[in-house]
Design an enzyme around this catalytic site. Structure first.
Site, PDB file in Angstrom:
ATOM      1  N   ARG A 181      -9.610   1.417  -4.583  1.00 16.00           N
ATOM      2  CA  ARG A 181     -10.057   1.022  -3.243  1.00 16.00           C
ATOM      3  C   ARG A 181     -11.350   0.227  -3.313  1.00 16.00           C
ATOM      4  O   ARG A 181     -12.099   0.312  -4.283  1.00 16.00           O
ATOM      5  CB  ARG A 181     -10.221   2.235  -2.354  1.00 16.00           C
ATOM      6  CG  ARG A 181     -11.077   3.328  -2.935  1.00 16.00           C
ATOM      7  CD  ARG A 181     -11.039   4.540  -2.019  1.00 16.00           C
ATOM      8  NE  ARG A 181     -11.151   5.785  -2.738  1.00 16.00           N
ATOM      9  CZ  ARG A 181     -10.750   6.959  -2.257  1.00 16.00           C
ATOM     10  NH1 ARG A 181     -10.200   7.031  -1.068  1.00 16.00           N
ATOM     11  NH2 ARG A 181     -10.895   8.052  -2.959  1.00 16.00           N
ATOM     12  N   GLU A 221     -14.487   2.279   3.087  1.00 18.03           N
ATOM     13  CA  GLU A 221     -13.541   1.818   2.083  1.00 18.03           C
ATOM     14  C   GLU A 221     -12.319   1.169   2.719  1.00 18.03           C
ATOM     15  O   GLU A 221     -11.869   1.577   3.788  1.00 18.03           O
ATOM     16  CB  GLU A 221     -13.058   3.002   1.245  1.00 18.03           C
ATOM     17  CG  GLU A 221     -14.168   3.690   0.492  1.00 18.03           C
ATOM     18  CD  GLU A 221     -13.702   4.958  -0.205  1.00 18.03           C
ATOM     19  OE1 GLU A 221     -14.213   5.227  -1.302  1.00 18.03           O
ATOM     20  OE2 GLU A 221     -12.833   5.663   0.339  1.00 18.03           O
ATOM     21  N   THR A 249     -16.950  13.408   9.464  1.00 19.23           N
ATOM     22  CA  THR A 249     -17.268  12.976   8.099  1.00 19.23           C
ATOM     23  C   THR A 249     -16.366  11.805   7.700  1.00 19.23           C
ATOM     24  O   THR A 249     -16.811  10.820   7.116  1.00 19.23           O
ATOM     25  CB  THR A 249     -17.061  14.144   7.108  1.00 19.23           C
ATOM     26  OG1 THR A 249     -17.907  15.219   7.505  1.00 19.23           O
ATOM     27  CG2 THR A 249     -17.393  13.727   5.687  1.00 19.23           C
ATOM     28  N   ARG A 258      -1.605  13.633   5.437  1.00 15.76           N
ATOM     29  CA  ARG A 258      -1.117  13.096   4.162  1.00 15.76           C
ATOM     30  C   ARG A 258      -1.855  13.693   2.971  1.00 15.76           C
ATOM     31  O   ARG A 258      -1.288  13.852   1.885  1.00 15.76           O
ATOM     32  CB  ARG A 258      -1.119  11.576   4.164  1.00 15.76           C
ATOM     33  CG  ARG A 258      -2.442  10.865   3.931  1.00 15.76           C
ATOM     34  CD  ARG A 258      -2.785  10.702   2.456  1.00 15.76           C
ATOM     35  NE  ARG A 258      -3.798   9.699   2.233  1.00 15.76           N
ATOM     36  CZ  ARG A 258      -4.950   9.928   1.599  1.00 15.76           C
ATOM     37  NH1 ARG A 258      -5.257  11.117   1.147  1.00 15.76           N
ATOM     38  NH2 ARG A 258      -5.786   8.929   1.422  1.00 15.76           N
ATOM     39  N   ALA A 302     -12.539  20.288   7.934  1.00 16.34           N
ATOM     40  CA  ALA A 302     -11.453  19.659   8.686  1.00 16.34           C
ATOM     41  C   ALA A 302     -10.117  19.684   7.943  1.00 16.34           C
ATOM     42  O   ALA A 302      -9.056  19.660   8.567  1.00 16.34           O
ATOM     43  CB  ALA A 302     -11.831  18.214   9.032  1.00 16.34           C
ATOM     44  N   GLN A 303     -10.115  19.736   6.606  1.00 23.23           N
ATOM     45  CA  GLN A 303      -8.861  19.729   5.843  1.00 23.23           C
ATOM     46  C   GLN A 303      -8.195  21.099   5.759  1.00 23.23           C
ATOM     47  O   GLN A 303      -7.011  21.219   5.454  1.00 23.23           O
ATOM     48  CB  GLN A 303      -9.142  19.277   4.392  1.00 23.23           C
ATOM     49  CG  GLN A 303      -8.618  17.914   4.035  1.00 23.23           C
ATOM     50  CD  GLN A 303      -7.107  17.827   4.101  1.00 23.23           C
ATOM     51  OE1 GLN A 303      -6.410  18.463   3.354  1.00 23.23           O
ATOM     52  NE2 GLN A 303      -6.599  17.028   5.024  1.00 23.23           N
ATOM     53  N   GLY A 361     -12.301  17.828  -2.861  1.00 21.45           N
ATOM     54  CA  GLY A 361     -13.601  17.376  -2.347  1.00 21.45           C
ATOM     55  C   GLY A 361     -14.344  16.404  -3.248  1.00 21.45           C
ATOM     56  O   GLY A 361     -15.166  15.626  -2.781  1.00 21.45           O
ATOM     57  N   GLY A 362     -14.068  16.438  -4.555  1.00 21.98           N
ATOM     58  CA  GLY A 362     -14.742  15.491  -5.457  1.00 21.98           C
ATOM     59  C   GLY A 362     -14.023  14.171  -5.378  1.00 21.98           C
ATOM     60  O   GLY A 362     -12.984  13.984  -5.989  1.00 21.98           O
ATOM     61  N   ASP A 363     -14.544  13.237  -4.597  1.00 21.96           N
ATOM     62  CA  ASP A 363     -13.755  12.040  -4.320  1.00 21.96           C
ATOM     63  C   ASP A 363     -14.568  10.765  -4.219  1.00 21.96           C
ATOM     64  O   ASP A 363     -14.090   9.759  -3.718  1.00 21.96           O
ATOM     65  CB  ASP A 363     -12.912  12.227  -3.059  1.00 21.96           C
ATOM     66  CG  ASP A 363     -13.767  12.442  -1.827  1.00 21.96           C
ATOM     67  OD1 ASP A 363     -15.012  12.497  -1.964  1.00 21.96           O
ATOM     68  OD2 ASP A 363     -13.203  12.554  -0.736  1.00 21.96           O
ATOM     69  N   VAL A 408      -8.232  12.330  -5.321  1.00 20.72           N
ATOM     70  CA  VAL A 408      -9.250  11.543  -4.609  1.00 20.72           C
ATOM     71  C   VAL A 408      -8.660  10.788  -3.417  1.00 20.72           C
ATOM     72  O   VAL A 408      -9.381  10.261  -2.589  1.00 20.72           O
ATOM     73  CB  VAL A 408      -9.949  10.535  -5.560  1.00 20.72           C
ATOM     74  CG1 VAL A 408     -10.685  11.284  -6.660  1.00 20.72           C
ATOM     75  CG2 VAL A 408      -8.960   9.549  -6.162  1.00 20.72           C
TER      76      VAL A 408
END
Lengths: 352, 352
Positions: free
Chosen positions: B57, B68, B96, B124, B151-152, B237-239, B305
């Protein structure tokens, strides 16, 4: 929607300018005035060129054309344009180029404007050409030849009338119907408009030559013997790999000015030259860091491919014209739960 | 608009799904069912992974976050998502992550769908996690720990219930209010939901651990001694560069699966490892070209990610659900003059 359905908050809403509303705005301001307004924003943004994140546009090439994303940011505002280029579209009744764009706040990533950009791109492309010519064309130019009389033609003519002060355009297109259309549309503009039967005829007496053809091929709209000393060439149509308009010998005789060299070397006329052939970025001329036109015999070429900062300037200009609520609508584009972590609760509370 | 004003043709119109309409669609289909539907589209698209144009991206980083663009194409359809990630937004009352997306026809470059994607991205992302776990998690997993209840969280819980058949989620968040929100939202889901006071407590007895925290830092949500044999870690979360969740030692003990290695090496947990550390792309597991889980003691890590093809799948799924005209509107986004070369005439004819 009943009274119990949660209503989107103002944070969810993004102003959207449709094509119909863009036409309203252009006609309220006037096309030439709007081009001049965008040119002023462009000049401001070119002056602070070094502040911008710059990246060549991101293309998705296919057999029939290309779809591109063109992002940039000045650290406070982020903008991008989606644009396609499909030379075969015209024959199928579609636009060769359509576009839309977005401005956002860098601080929080929220979009603040979504707009059609087919019309706006036509205006900004003309504004960019005129801005470049203001710094590069011979003093006192009165006549512009235009090779290629498609969708860009009239916008270019008005831009050079308004910003450069030309009084005559000489038009040529392979298809006389395109020229006839441009002649019709420019009636009442105050320009003297001359329809010509060949490119050679069109360039006669012109101090500025604009090439703006759409074929995706290495065409030769101008050959070397056609271009005399002192001319400024505004090359618009050579704007992607394999799509050029000028004979290589013309390039070798010209001082070449570009928007953003890394992109132009891929997409512009200079794709025909060595990768280290000297070119000057326009912003350096505008800020006085590089020389523009030096003398009356020099051939200057603005090898224009369109760059993201130009769209950014146009979007910024447009956003500042949006005062009349009849000229845009608010789109509910951004999910805005009461608690940002409670996206799922927002879904649940919307259950009928 | 009076009767003489030219009306946009159908070529000008692009279906637009607002947030309110997305909520209608999600509630009509049901969130878990929609996640399962997207997972099926994902699996189809991962099976034909090699057909896609793939590019990492294109990020615009700033002090506060990132904006992005994520484009991809399968040669017939082109899609992209605009998405921001601003960890500080939550404290300011903004999301966020917000997003919108577009699908277009490659053949002519015309967009055919514009949609909010904040909600769709949540669906998704959960669908991708569940699809990966279907191929990597231990057989018969019943319990998932969830570290980070933002939120996820609920989307992940429903995805793993629907696609994997888990029956219990064990929740932990630094902020007990986030956990309480998730417990509330998951009441009635059929899941046994256990609020935990620490990450250690949450992972007790869990065969699957989902980490989904939002701080932009190299955090250590899980330390090495917390992760026992046989576990599947779903690392969400590590993205982005500088934002990871797992201690490096966990990575060294795990078999690591990723979406698209060139992007994950920049953005994922594996940014902490050597650039040639072996990882397996998930599509190879799905197509049988690579092994997934080999044995019951192996630690599998899906270092997720988010990749453009996942958005493409979600957009494609959504487009195929749009049958009820009450669930989208048509936006006049594309300029469509009668003669494609006569853009200027279109402006003139719109004069009041």
């Amino acid at each position: 929607m009943n009274a119990l359905t949660p209503q989107p908050s103002h944070l969810a809403m993004v102003p959207f300018v449709s094509v119909a509303n863009m036409l309203k705005i252009v006609n309220r301001i006037g096309p030439a005035q709007m081009i001049a307004g965008i040119a002023a924003y462009l000049e401001d943004d070119f002056r602070r060129w070094e502040q911008f994140d710059k990246t060549p546009r991101i293309p998705a090439h296919s057999r029939d054309g290309v779809i591109e994303l063109m992002p940039t940011s000045d650290g406070e505002i982020y903008g991008f344009k989606y644009v396609n280029g499909h030379p075969a579209n015209m024959a199928r009744g579609y636009q060769t180029v359509t576009a839309f764009g977005v401005l956002s706040r860098v601080e929080n990533g929220y979009p603040v404007l979504l707009t059609e950009m087919t019309v706006l791109t036509a205006l900004r492309t003309a504004a960019t050409s005129a801005l470049a010519a203001k710094h590069l064309a011979p003093q006192g130019a009165t006549t512009m030849a235009m090779i290629g009389n498609g969708a860009q033609c009239e916008f270019q003519a008005l831009a050079f009338q308004k910003v450069l002060g030309i009084d005559t355009v000489r038009l040529y297109d392979l298809d006389p119907a395109a020229t006839a259309k441009a002649v019709r549309n420019l009636a009442g503009s105050g320009l003297t408009v001359v329809a010509c039967a060949s490119a050679e005829e069109a360039i006669t007496g012109a101090q500025i030559i604009t090439t703006c053809t759409a074929d995706k091929q290495n065409a030769t709209v101008l050959t070397d013997n056609m271009v005399g000393a002192g001319v400024h060439i505004n090359g618009i149509g050579g704007d992607c790999p394999g799509k050029t308009e000028l004979h290589r010998d013309i390039l070798l005789r010209s001082d070449i000015f570009v928007e953003y060299a890394p992109q132009t070397r891929i997409e512009g006329e200079i794709q025909a030259l060595d990768p280290d052939h000297p070119v000057t970025e326009l912003w350096k001329v505008i800020t006085g860091q590089a020389e523009g036109r030096r003398d009356a015999r020099q051939i200057t070429l603005f090898d224009s491919v369109g760059f993201a900062i130009e769209d950014f300037s146009a979007l910024r200009y447009l956003r500042n014209q949006l005062s009349d609520p009849g000229e845009y609508i608010e789109l509910d584009l951004l999910a805005d739960p009461d608690d940002p972590r409670d996206l799922f609760g927002m879904v649940q509370r919307a259950r009928p």
